[in-house]
Design a protein around this motif. Structure first.
Motif: not given
Length: 289
Positions: A138-140, A156-159, A133-135, A85-87
């Motif tokens: 960044d790729q996404l 603007v931001r995806v996590n 997760t960080k990589e 899941s992501l925000t």
């Protein structure tokens, strides 16, 4: 009179019609004006006028908006199933594209992000995905940054909030983790016992060496003492006169005569040497003191 009434009604209707055409576009919004169903122009925030029945205004928010993408499954390179899941945060950069180029620009953006996330994680094995997760973020972000521009949207931001293996894989990982911990504990215990044995053996060897050195030193000291006593005895005997040995000989014969075995046969020349025996013993005893 009737004409005046009709004119008055017309004036009232015109005033009402004009008043119905005034609109307010809030701050951080843009208005899309449509005339007879066709896009006409874009207006900024503020007080505007549209012709009722002929025109309508569609308000598009420009403020930063959060979005949560619910959990869905992804298959990794080694065919392991994980749930993610992501925000993300996005904003509208082009209200015309956002509203007219797509029936649902937000849903299209979500599908695009999901597809790229499947592609990124699908090229990783399970362990790499869980620890990167960080990589992945960044790729996404790089992959979706320019593509959403066709929808008039900027991400603007995806996590990625979580990456969870399936329950079966989680149980297998727990068993593997438990086995690794038990193996590590067993190795540590064996190393500790080996270290204890090594230290105990070393201590015993050191004690044996120390004891051997002490015994050797004692023997050497005793030998030095005996050598010193012999030296002193020889020096004392070398200074003793013949008269001393004759007296010792007489004393020796007297002692022999008092014992049960009092028969001694010696040459007359050896009688003087017989006296040296108690003299030697006396010197030895005195040097031992």
């Amino acid at each position: 009179m009737m004409l005046k009434i009709i004119l008055g009604l017309i004036v009232v209707l015109v005033i009402v019609y004009i008043c119905c055409g005034f609109r307010i576009v809030p701050q951080n919004n843009e208005g899309l004006i449509e005339t007879l169903g066709k896009y006409s122009k874009t207006v900024k925030a503020g007080f505007i006028f549209v012709w009722p029945l002929f025109q309508r205004i569609r308000k598009v928010p420009l403020a930063l908006q959060p979005l949560e993408i619910s959990k869905y499954s992804i298959i990794t390179k080694d065919n392991a199933e994980i749930t993610t899941s992501l925000t993300l945060n996005y904003l509208v950069t082009d209200s015309y594209r956002y509203f007219y180029n797509n029936t649902d620009s937000v849903e299209s953006m979500v599908q695009l992000i999901r597809g790229h996330l499947r592609d990124i994680i699908g090229r990783m094995d399970l362990n790499s995905a869980l620890g990167s997760t960080k990589e992945i973020n960044d790729q996404l972000f790089t992959a979706t940054g320019d593509l959403t521009d066709i929808y008039g949207i900027k991400v603007v931001r995806v996590n990625v909030d979580e990456l969870l293996p399936s329950p079966e894989i989680q149980r297998a990982m727990d068993k593997q983790l438990t086995a690794d911990r038990e193996k590590t504990a067993a190795i540590a215990k064996a190393e500790g016992e080996a270290r204890t044995i090594e230290m105990t053996t070393k201590a015993k060897n050191d004690a044996l060496v120390a004891t051997a050195k002490a015994n050797a030193e004692a023997v050497k000291t005793q030998a030095d003492a005996d050598a010193y006593r012999v030296q002193k005895m020889e020096e004392a005997l070398s200074h003793a006169g013949e008269g001393y040995f004759r007296n010792q000989s007489l004393d020796s014969f007297n002692q022999l005569a008092q014992g049960p075995n009092n028969l001694v046969v010696v040459d007359k020349d050896d009688m003087t040497n017989l006296g040296k025996i108690p003299a030697v013993k006396k010197v030895w005893d005195e040097s031992g003191k």
